[in-house]
Design an enzyme around this catalytic site. Structure first.
Site, mmCIF file in Angstrom:
data_model
loop_
_atom_site.group_PDB
_atom_site.id
_atom_site.type_symbol
_atom_site.label_atom_id
_atom_site.label_comp_id
_atom_site.label_asym_id
_atom_site.label_seq_id
_atom_site.Cartn_x
_atom_site.Cartn_y
_atom_site.Cartn_z
ATOM 1 N N THR A 150 0.834 -1.204 0.000
ATOM 2 C CA THR A 150 0.000 0.000 0.000
ATOM 3 C C THR A 150 0.869 1.256 0.000
ATOM 4 O O THR A 150 0.530 2.259 -0.603
ATOM 5 C CB THR A 150 -0.916 0.013 1.248
ATOM 6 O OG1 THR A 150 -1.554 -1.257 1.362
ATOM 7 C CG2 THR A 150 -1.971 1.083 1.162
ATOM 8 N N SER A 191 6.147 3.268 8.862
ATOM 9 C CA SER A 191 4.970 3.949 9.387
ATOM 10 C C SER A 191 4.627 3.565 10.820
ATOM 11 O O SER A 191 5.431 3.741 11.720
ATOM 12 C CB SER A 191 3.794 3.668 8.459
ATOM 13 O OG SER A 191 2.698 4.417 8.857
ATOM 14 N N HIS A 192 3.454 3.011 11.014
ATOM 15 C CA HIS A 192 2.934 2.714 12.347
ATOM 16 C C HIS A 192 3.411 1.356 12.870
ATOM 17 O O HIS A 192 3.051 0.964 13.967
ATOM 18 C CB HIS A 192 1.409 2.708 12.277
ATOM 19 C CG HIS A 192 0.916 1.800 11.180
ATOM 20 N ND1 HIS A 192 1.067 2.124 9.859
ATOM 21 C CD2 HIS A 192 0.352 0.589 11.208
ATOM 22 C CE1 HIS A 192 0.585 1.148 9.104
ATOM 23 N NE2 HIS A 192 0.152 0.195 9.901
ATOM 24 N N LYS A 213 10.255 3.922 0.419
ATOM 25 C CA LYS A 213 9.396 4.225 -0.726
ATOM 26 C C LYS A 213 9.932 5.436 -1.475
ATOM 27 O O LYS A 213 10.692 6.248 -0.919
ATOM 28 C CB LYS A 213 7.955 4.456 -0.287
ATOM 29 C CG LYS A 213 7.725 5.715 0.514
ATOM 30 C CD LYS A 213 6.233 5.897 0.750
ATOM 31 C CE LYS A 213 5.961 7.088 1.618
ATOM 32 N NZ LYS A 213 4.545 7.363 1.799
ATOM 33 N N ASP A 249 1.850 8.879 14.397
ATOM 34 C CA ASP A 249 2.479 7.559 14.284
ATOM 35 C C ASP A 249 3.986 7.640 14.037
ATOM 36 O O ASP A 249 4.587 8.718 14.128
ATOM 37 C CB ASP A 249 1.791 6.757 13.176
ATOM 38 C CG ASP A 249 2.098 7.307 11.800
ATOM 39 O OD1 ASP A 249 2.342 8.528 11.703
ATOM 40 O OD2 ASP A 249 2.110 6.542 10.816
ATOM 41 N N ASP A 309 5.978 7.700 11.449
ATOM 42 C CA ASP A 309 6.531 8.659 10.481
ATOM 43 C C ASP A 309 5.747 9.963 10.426
ATOM 44 O O ASP A 309 5.964 10.787 9.533
ATOM 45 C CB ASP A 309 6.627 8.028 9.091
ATOM 46 C CG ASP A 309 5.288 7.607 8.531
ATOM 47 O OD1 ASP A 309 4.375 7.315 9.341
ATOM 48 O OD2 ASP A 309 5.136 7.560 7.304
ATOM 49 N N ASP A 347 2.567 10.777 9.808
ATOM 50 C CA ASP A 347 1.495 11.134 8.868
ATOM 51 C C ASP A 347 0.096 10.775 9.367
ATOM 52 O O ASP A 347 -0.894 11.269 8.848
ATOM 53 C CB ASP A 347 1.759 10.564 7.462
ATOM 54 C CG ASP A 347 1.906 9.065 7.437
ATOM 55 O OD1 ASP A 347 1.779 8.428 8.504
ATOM 56 O OD2 ASP A 347 2.146 8.531 6.331
ATOM 57 N N ARG A 348 0.013 9.906 10.390
ATOM 58 C CA ARG A 348 -1.311 9.561 10.916
ATOM 59 C C ARG A 348 -1.647 10.434 12.119
ATOM 60 O O ARG A 348 -0.750 10.982 12.764
ATOM 61 C CB ARG A 348 -1.352 8.104 11.369
ATOM 62 C CG ARG A 348 -1.141 7.130 10.260
ATOM 63 C CD ARG A 348 -1.285 5.719 10.753
ATOM 64 N NE ARG A 348 -1.255 4.810 9.614
ATOM 65 C CZ ARG A 348 -1.809 3.618 9.584
ATOM 66 N NH1 ARG A 348 -2.430 3.155 10.640
ATOM 67 N NH2 ARG A 348 -1.741 2.869 8.500
ATOM 68 N N THR A 379 -7.905 2.258 -1.065
ATOM 69 C CA THR A 379 -7.031 2.549 0.073
ATOM 70 C C THR A 379 -5.616 2.847 -0.420
ATOM 71 O O THR A 379 -5.089 2.120 -1.247
ATOM 72 C CB THR A 379 -7.008 1.332 1.017
ATOM 73 O OG1 THR A 379 -8.311 1.181 1.555
ATOM 74 C CG2 THR A 379 -6.001 1.512 2.137
ATOM 75 N N GLU A 414 -8.699 9.159 5.252
ATOM 76 C CA GLU A 414 -8.867 7.715 5.302
ATOM 77 C C GLU A 414 -9.231 7.295 6.713
ATOM 78 O O GLU A 414 -8.792 7.926 7.688
ATOM 79 C CB GLU A 414 -7.581 7.013 4.903
ATOM 80 C CG GLU A 414 -7.186 7.243 3.465
ATOM 81 C CD GLU A 414 -6.012 6.358 3.092
ATOM 82 O OE1 GLU A 414 -6.245 5.306 2.506
ATOM 83 O OE2 GLU A 414 -4.878 6.720 3.430
ATOM 84 N N SER A 419 -8.018 4.977 8.238
ATOM 85 C CA SER A 419 -6.823 4.479 8.926
ATOM 86 C C SER A 419 -6.048 5.628 9.580
ATOM 87 O O SER A 419 -4.824 5.667 9.522
ATOM 88 C CB SER A 419 -5.941 3.724 7.948
ATOM 89 O OG SER A 419 -5.635 4.526 6.820
ATOM 90 N N LYS A 449 -0.546 12.234 3.749
ATOM 91 C CA LYS A 449 -1.381 12.594 4.890
ATOM 92 C C LYS A 449 -0.477 13.224 5.940
ATOM 93 O O LYS A 449 0.739 13.042 5.896
ATOM 94 C CB LYS A 449 -2.129 11.392 5.410
ATOM 95 C CG LYS A 449 -1.284 10.195 5.775
ATOM 96 C CD LYS A 449 -2.212 9.061 6.152
ATOM 97 C CE LYS A 449 -1.459 7.843 6.613
ATOM 98 N NZ LYS A 449 -1.221 6.899 5.513
ATOM 99 N N ARG A 492 -8.966 -6.895 7.352
ATOM 100 C CA ARG A 492 -9.680 -5.765 7.927
ATOM 101 C C ARG A 492 -11.159 -5.888 7.558
ATOM 102 O O ARG A 492 -11.488 -6.139 6.388
ATOM 103 C CB ARG A 492 -9.152 -4.450 7.371
ATOM 104 C CG ARG A 492 -7.656 -4.250 7.549
ATOM 105 C CD ARG A 492 -7.312 -2.776 7.555
ATOM 106 N NE ARG A 492 -5.897 -2.498 7.399
ATOM 107 C CZ ARG A 492 -4.981 -2.650 8.353
ATOM 108 N NH1 ARG A 492 -5.327 -3.131 9.537
ATOM 109 N NH2 ARG A 492 -3.709 -2.340 8.130
HETATM 110 C C1 G16 Z 1 -0.640 3.391 4.477
HETATM 111 C C2 G16 Z 1 -1.225 4.139 3.333
HETATM 112 C C3 G16 Z 1 -2.646 4.512 3.644
HETATM 113 C C4 G16 Z 1 -3.449 3.303 4.035
HETATM 114 C C5 G16 Z 1 -2.774 2.592 5.173
HETATM 115 C C6 G16 Z 1 -3.426 1.281 5.548
HETATM 116 O O1 G16 Z 1 -0.528 4.230 5.567
HETATM 117 O O2 G16 Z 1 -0.497 5.302 3.045
HETATM 118 O O3 G16 Z 1 -3.167 5.132 2.532
HETATM 119 O O4 G16 Z 1 -4.737 3.659 4.409
HETATM 120 O O5 G16 Z 1 -1.448 2.297 4.814
HETATM 121 O O6 G16 Z 1 -3.251 0.389 4.532
HETATM 122 P P1 G16 Z 1 -3.595 -1.119 4.692
HETATM 123 O O7 G16 Z 1 -5.033 -1.173 5.094
HETATM 124 O O8 G16 Z 1 -3.334 -1.694 3.343
HETATM 125 O O9 G16 Z 1 -2.723 -1.696 5.790
HETATM 126 P P2 G16 Z 1 0.801 4.314 6.399
HETATM 127 O O10 G16 Z 1 0.485 5.260 7.510
HETATM 128 O O11 G16 Z 1 1.070 2.900 6.846
HETATM 129 O O12 G16 Z 1 1.829 4.796 5.444
#
Ligand code: G16
Length: 543
Positions: A18, A113-114, A126, A277, A279, A281-282, A344, A363, A365, A376, A496
């Protein structure tokens, strides 16, 4: 200094998910693994000689090591300059900001990320394009294709670059400029929001807690909230970024941000709480003993956007990912602006923002953002809320309740089943697809399924089509159940289940979401045969 061409063999598993390539650190530590992927990026993006690249990450374990490798590879691949965050640090939105502000060719962001960090935890990488946003699927597919037939990579034989002080050094023919990771981003925030009004709010006894979760946003939140906006010292918690996030799981939700949740639901709760989170962005937004769902947060920001100076002239449109609740759609309708439903992944919003079709995106998430960058943006969402609170002078809870009274309430919840065996998860998804014909038209208690499908998206800007983006059960009253496999996990499969029910009747808005969604949850479990197929009788996380 010599450029080495190193022979290598492809790895079969370098398909970006993703949001980039995310794997356990030991996977990245295999000889040539990171180098192969970086060379696959460079071979796919066609940067002109002398191009500038932005480089930084969330500071997790392996960040510093990876940055040195990427710098030496960039020098060997003809880049003219790299802007690197001091200490190898750049939050994801700050990297996007720097790419845009200095009009660079793009950037490489190191983050999972998280997901947790540490020697046996997650790492990620990325590429973001010159618009500051994650590479489109066309580019990530090209990177993956290249990774499958790569036979050599180029790297400069050189000493490591000193990254802990701002300044410029040469690496072969390439300049490395170490920049303050916070300043450009903080200036951008100051240009969007009414810092004077927020400063006055914070000086009036209004108490906030921001939990940086020992992740990248600590220095950003400290500079913006405590230094520029004058929040009392200690308003930012866990502000020092650590390579393993202090052993925590830097995901701002009710389960993993439990320290903050305890404070915000405690006896002497502050007025406003937020977390971001790994990085940066959340975001999660909390009022005093009150949780704002990410879907509602997007809708509230949209409905109140003109209170912030950067959005005073209104919104071009709104976009949300498909599983995100339709609360924002109702605001868009009232404002008479378009609302787009994308798969997503933040990368799907980039084209819409570049084309001027949308201003706000969100989103479920825990991601919200706008066209100020192409990622984000966690702190941005926090500042937007503070700007609205300063302007409306009401508590978070009453702003949200008034919003529901006006637009109706989209009850919403997401159930995550983490680390499932991939076969079981894929089997469950296939079983649902095979059931489409028999499910359509079926009645379950007061709910009737109108249609079922596997979400497919045609990008209105470039016409590209993305298929199989989640199984949807759409009910006749607008309620929805969605099943999707996560594209960001590194441990087996994560299923999910997204649940949404709309309630116009304000006398029902006080209900707890789990209570209001009870029947839909039972339907989801029944039609997916979830327990039978996965052996799980409860989700890992409920948000
Ligand atoms: C990434 C993407 C988001 C997505 C999220 C969850 O976030 O940038 O757009 O909503 O993953 O994705 P999944 O449901 O496929 O785990 P992040 O914060 O992990 O970069």
């Amino acid at each position: 200094m010599k450029i080495l061409t190193v022979d290598t063999c492809p790895f079969p598993d370098q398909k970006p998910g993703t949001s980039g390539l995310r794997k356990k650190v030991p996977v990245f530590q295999q000889p040539h693994y990171l180098e192969n992927f970086v060379q696959s990026i460079f071979d796919s993006i066609q940067a002109p000689p002398g191009a500038t690249l932005v480089l930084g990450g969330d500071g997790r374990y392996y960040n510093r090591h990876a940055i040195q490798i990427i710098l030496k590879m960039a020098a060997a691949n003809g880049f003219g300059k790299v802007l690197a965050g001091r200490g190898g640090i750049l939050s994801t939105p700050a990297a996007s900001c720097v790419i845009r502000k200095y009009q660079t060719f793009g950037g490489i962001i190191l983050s999972a990320s998280h997901n947790p960090g540490g020697p046996t935890e997650d790492f990620g990488i990325k590429f973001n394009s010159s618009n500051g946003g994650p590479a489109t699927e066309t580019v990530t597919e090209a990177i993956f294709a290249r990774s499958k037939n790569i036979s050599a990579y180029r790297i400069l034989e050189a000493d490591d670059v000193a990254l802990d002080q701002a300044g410029t050094t040469m690496l072969g023919n390439m300049q490395v400029e170490v920049i303050d990771p916070v300043a450009d981003y903080a200036d951008l925030m100051e240009s969007l929001f009414d810092f004077g009004a927020i400063r006055a709010l914070l000086g009036s006894g209004f108490r906030i807690r921001f939990d940086a979760m020992h992740a990248v946003n600590g220095p950003y939140a400290w500079e913006i909230l405590e230094q520029r906006l004058g929040a009392p010292a200690g308003s930012v918690l866990n502000a020092v970024p650590l390579e393993d996030f202090g052993g925590g799981h830097p995901d701002p939700n009710l389960t993993y941000a439990h320290d903050l949740v305890e404070i915000m639901y405690g006896a002497d709760a502050p007025d406003f709480g937020a977390a971001s989170d790994g990085d940066g962005d959340r975001n999660m937004i909390l009022g005093k003993r009150f949780f704002v769902t990410p879907s509602d947060s997007l809708a509230v920001l949209a409905a109140n956007a003109t209170l912030a100076p950067g959005y005073r002239s209104g919104l071009a449109g709104i976009a949300r990912s498909m599983p995100t609740s339709a609360a924002a759609d109702r605001v868009a309708r009232a404002l008479n602006i378009p609302c787009y439903e994308t798969p997503t992944g933040w990368k799907f919003f980039g084209n819409l923002m570049d084309a001027g079709k949308v201003t706000l995106c969100g989103e479920e998430s825990f991601g919200t953002g706008s066209s100020h960058v192409r990622e984000k943006d966690g702190l941005w969402a926090v500042l937007f809320w503070l700007n609205i609170l300063a302007a409306r002078k009401q508590p978070v809870e009453s702003i949200v309740r008034e919003h529901w009274a006006k637009f109706g309430r989209n009850f919403y919840s997401r159930y995550d089943y983490e680390a499932l065996p991939s076969d079981a998860a894929n089997g469950l998804m296939q079983h649902l697809r095979d059931s489409f014909t028999s499910l359509a038209g079926r009645q379950f208690g007061r709910y009737a399924i109108q249609t079922c499908d596997d979400f497919s998206y045609t990008d209105p800007v470039d016409g590209s089509i993305s298929k199989n983006q989640g199984v949807r059960l759409l009910f006749s009253d607008g309620s929805r159940i969605i099943f999707r496999l996560s594209g960001t996990g590194t441990d087996g499969a994560t299923l999910r289940v997204y649940l949404e029910a709309y309630e116009a009747d304000a006398s029902m808005h006080h209900l707890d979401a789990q209570q209001a969604l009870q029947e839909l949850i039972a339907i989801a479990l029944q039609v997916s045969e979830l327990e039978l197929r996965t052996g799980r009788n409860k989700p890992t996380v409920i948000t």
